[in-house]
Design a protein around this motif. Structure first.
Motif, short mmCIF file in Angstrom:
data_model
loop_
_atom_site.label_atom_id
_atom_site.label_comp_id
_atom_site.label_asym_id
_atom_site.label_seq_id
_atom_site.Cartn_x
_atom_site.Cartn_y
_atom_site.Cartn_z
N ARG A 193 0.60 -1.21 -0.12
CA ARG A 193 0.25 -0.12 -0.08
C ARG A 193 0.83 1.17 0.01
O ARG A 193 2.04 1.21 0.34
N CYS A 194 0.04 2.27 -0.57
CA CYS A 194 0.85 3.64 -0.46
C CYS A 194 -0.20 4.52 0.24
O CYS A 194 -1.15 4.76 -0.60
N PRO A 195 -0.13 5.09 1.26
CA PRO A 195 1.08 5.05 2.27
C PRO A 195 1.05 3.72 2.89
O PRO A 195 0.12 2.98 3.08
N LEU A 196 1.97 3.26 3.59
CA LEU A 196 2.07 2.21 4.34
C LEU A 196 1.57 2.45 5.36
O LEU A 196 1.43 3.30 6.18
N ARG A 233 -4.63 11.86 3.83
CA ARG A 233 -4.52 10.83 2.69
C ARG A 233 -4.40 11.67 1.10
O ARG A 233 -3.60 11.16 0.39
N ASP A 234 -5.07 12.64 1.35
CA ASP A 234 -4.75 13.61 0.16
C ASP A 234 -3.39 14.14 -0.02
O ASP A 234 -3.00 14.48 -1.22
N ALA A 235 -2.62 14.04 0.85
CA ALA A 235 -1.10 14.62 0.73
C ALA A 235 -0.23 13.47 0.18
O ALA A 235 0.82 13.70 0.01
N ALA A 236 -0.80 12.37 0.18
CA ALA A 236 -0.31 11.07 -0.64
C ALA A 236 1.04 11.11 -0.16
O ALA A 236 2.23 10.80 -0.53
N LEU A 237 1.11 10.66 1.31
CA LEU A 237 2.40 10.28 2.11
C LEU A 237 2.84 9.24 1.86
O LEU A 237 2.06 8.24 1.34
N ASP A 238 3.96 8.54 2.27
CA ASP A 238 4.65 7.19 2.01
C ASP A 238 4.22 6.43 3.40
O ASP A 238 4.52 5.31 3.05
N GLY A 239 3.77 7.01 4.36
CA GLY A 239 3.63 6.02 5.49
C GLY A 239 2.60 6.84 6.62
O GLY A 239 2.87 8.14 6.99
N VAL A 240 1.73 6.25 7.29
CA VAL A 240 1.21 6.84 8.51
C VAL A 240 0.97 5.94 9.76
O VAL A 240 0.94 4.61 9.54
N PHE A 241 1.30 6.25 10.81
CA PHE A 241 1.30 5.53 12.00
C PHE A 241 -0.20 5.72 12.55
O PHE A 241 -0.65 6.61 12.61
N GLU A 270 10.27 17.09 -3.46
CA GLU A 270 10.83 17.79 -4.66
C GLU A 270 12.55 17.30 -4.36
O GLU A 270 13.23 17.37 -5.42
N ARG A 271 12.75 16.91 -3.19
CA ARG A 271 14.14 16.48 -2.86
C ARG A 271 14.41 15.31 -2.85
O ARG A 271 15.54 14.69 -2.44
N GLY A 272 13.39 14.33 -3.05
CA GLY A 272 13.55 12.89 -3.00
C GLY A 272 13.36 12.17 -1.65
O GLY A 272 13.94 11.30 -1.66
N LEU A 273 12.96 13.00 -0.99
CA LEU A 273 12.73 12.50 0.54
C LEU A 273 11.48 11.89 0.80
O LEU A 273 10.35 12.41 0.40
N ARG A 274 11.19 10.89 1.39
CA ARG A 274 9.80 10.16 1.78
C ARG A 274 9.48 11.05 2.87
O ARG A 274 10.20 11.52 3.60
N ILE A 275 8.16 10.83 3.26
CA ILE A 275 7.53 11.58 4.10
C ILE A 275 6.37 10.78 4.70
O ILE A 275 5.62 10.31 4.19
N PHE A 276 6.36 10.61 6.06
CA PHE A 276 5.64 9.88 6.92
C PHE A 276 5.04 10.85 8.02
O PHE A 276 5.55 12.02 8.15
N GLY A 335 26.28 -0.25 7.93
CA GLY A 335 26.06 -1.15 6.75
C GLY A 335 24.76 -1.76 7.06
O GLY A 335 24.28 -2.63 6.33
N ILE A 336 23.93 -1.26 7.95
CA ILE A 336 22.36 -1.86 8.22
C ILE A 336 21.67 -1.48 7.13
O ILE A 336 21.63 -0.36 6.78
N ARG A 337 21.17 -2.36 6.36
CA ARG A 337 20.54 -2.01 5.07
C ARG A 337 18.91 -1.75 5.68
O ARG A 337 18.23 -2.63 6.19
N GLY A 338 18.49 -0.58 5.28
CA GLY A 338 17.09 -0.33 5.49
C GLY A 338 16.86 1.29 5.28
O GLY A 338 17.86 1.71 4.54
N SER A 339 15.63 1.85 5.42
CA SER A 339 15.58 3.21 5.19
C SER A 339 15.72 3.85 6.42
O SER A 339 15.10 3.42 7.45
N TYR A 340 16.35 5.00 6.33
CA TYR A 340 16.67 6.00 7.34
C TYR A 340 15.71 7.05 7.68
O TYR A 340 15.70 7.96 6.56
N ILE A 341 14.94 7.48 8.41
CA ILE A 341 14.05 8.29 8.74
C ILE A 341 14.18 8.99 10.00
O ILE A 341 14.52 8.77 10.96
N TYR A 342 14.18 10.55 9.68
CA TYR A 342 14.27 11.33 10.86
C TYR A 342 13.10 11.81 11.17
O TYR A 342 12.44 12.45 10.38
#
Length: 336
Positions: free
Chosen positions: A4-7, A315-323, A274-280, A198-205
């Motif tokens: 799904r998108c968003p996750l 939902r209209d913001a078309a985010l990458d993930g919601v908690f 615009e900067r290629g950053l995912r957003i949750f 070297g931990i493989r994953g997505s890093y989110i601030y």
């Protein structure tokens, strides 16, 4: 099975229905079809990564009722805030394993509170194994969104937190990309340390609606930038290549005015993209107590308001993930 998108991410499991970070909270979230679950981690006295939202545990366990631990009651400064209670770093894992989970908001979530004192505290390894097994049983990919709590504080106690996390993830088979892993923190320094290992994953601030990142406060004092500065256009530019994305307080998406009316989705969403950053964003909840003013209804704080109205803006913001705290509602709404 397509993602799904968003996750839809079970925030501490399914805490709208069960005490947060308990086994039944995670079981329920996984059964309700979330794309991932989010364990928070702190550290025990003997270096075990423990799944708790905070290192102060009087509000989410039965520790205050346990006379054998009365002498551990103390006051500490955690990230510059004075807290009184019982802290995970003063207990061995064997001692923590004797505690039982409790609902953090018993007056608001009475059904969840009815499950108090039944289930033990979990380790990170317990959750990693649980999610891996659920993925196999359900025949679908389920991820873990690992939140690191109070990294600078824990390292000041002498722990090499990046090493502890790396060891746990590698031992559990979660470090090499075989399973979907997101690592998040309110302090970017610990994310840097894990990426370098070297931990493989997505890093989110993680981004608060106000305040300053404590790792930068510890290093720069009053000169530390605010979270607001971190998500300005210049701040976002500096994050490109350092992290994969940001996860923000939902108010930064909804952008409510002084009367609690949304003006969102906020420009931050497009600026990050615009900067290629995912957003949750965190955390979408249906109760009046958590909705902005425009969407609150009758029946008191615990009653569900017009959550679909508020969630629709997100939902209209078309985010990458919601908690979400109520995974069934989240999956139904954001998966539709």
């Amino acid at each position: 099975m397509p993602r799904r998108c968003p996750l839809v991410i079970g925030h501490r499991g399914a805490p709208g229905y069960r005490p947060e970070h308990s086994r039944s909270s995670y079981d329920l979230a996984l059964a309700m079809g979330v794309d991932a679950v989010e364990p928070d981690i702190v550290v025990s006295k003997d270096g075990v990564l423990v799944v708790r939202h905070e290192n102060e545990i009087s509000g989410t366990t039965d520790v205050a009722t346990r006379p054998e631990f009365a002498d551990r009651h103390t006051t500490k400064s955690v990230d510059g805030v004075s807290l009184t209670g019982w802290f995970t770093e003063d207990f061995t894992w064997d001692e923590l394993a004797t505690l039982r989970c409790r609902e953090r908001l018993p007056e608001l979530r009475t059904v969840s509170a009815s499950f108090d004192d039944r289930q033990p505290v979990l380790r990170l390894r317990d959750v990693l194994d649980l999610v891996r097994d659920a993925s196999l049983e359900q025949g679908r990919e389920i991820g873990v969104v690992l939140e690191i709590k109070h990294a600078t504080y824990m390292e000041a106690l002498g722990w090499d937190l990046a090493e502890l996390i790396e060891t746990e993830l590698r031992d559990a088979g979660w470090a090499d990309g075989r399973h979907p892993l997101v690592i998040e923190a309110f302090e970017a320094t610990i994310l840097d340390g894990l990426r370098e290992r070297g931990i493989r994953g997505s890093y989110i601030y993680l981004i608060e609606a106000s305040g300053k990142p404590y790792d930068l406060v510890a290093r720069l004092g009053r000169g530390a930038p605010t979270y607001k500065r971190e998500i300005s256009p210049a701040g976002l530019d500096a994050l490109v290549g350092r992290v994969d994305g940001i996860s923000v307080d939902k108010r930064l998406i909804l952008a409510p005015d002084r009367w609690g009316r949304t003006s969102g989705p906020a420009p931050l969403v497009s600026e990050a993209r615009e900067r290629g950053l995912r957003i949750f964003t965190w955390t979408v909840r249906p109760e009046n107590a958590f909705l902005i003013g425009q969407f609150r209804g009758h029946g008191g704080k615990a009653a569900f308001g017009d959550y679909e109205g508020e969630w629709g803006v997100i939902r209209d913001a078309a985010l990458d993930g919601v908690f979400v705290d109520h995974p069934d509602l989240g999956v139904a709404f954001f998966g539709s």
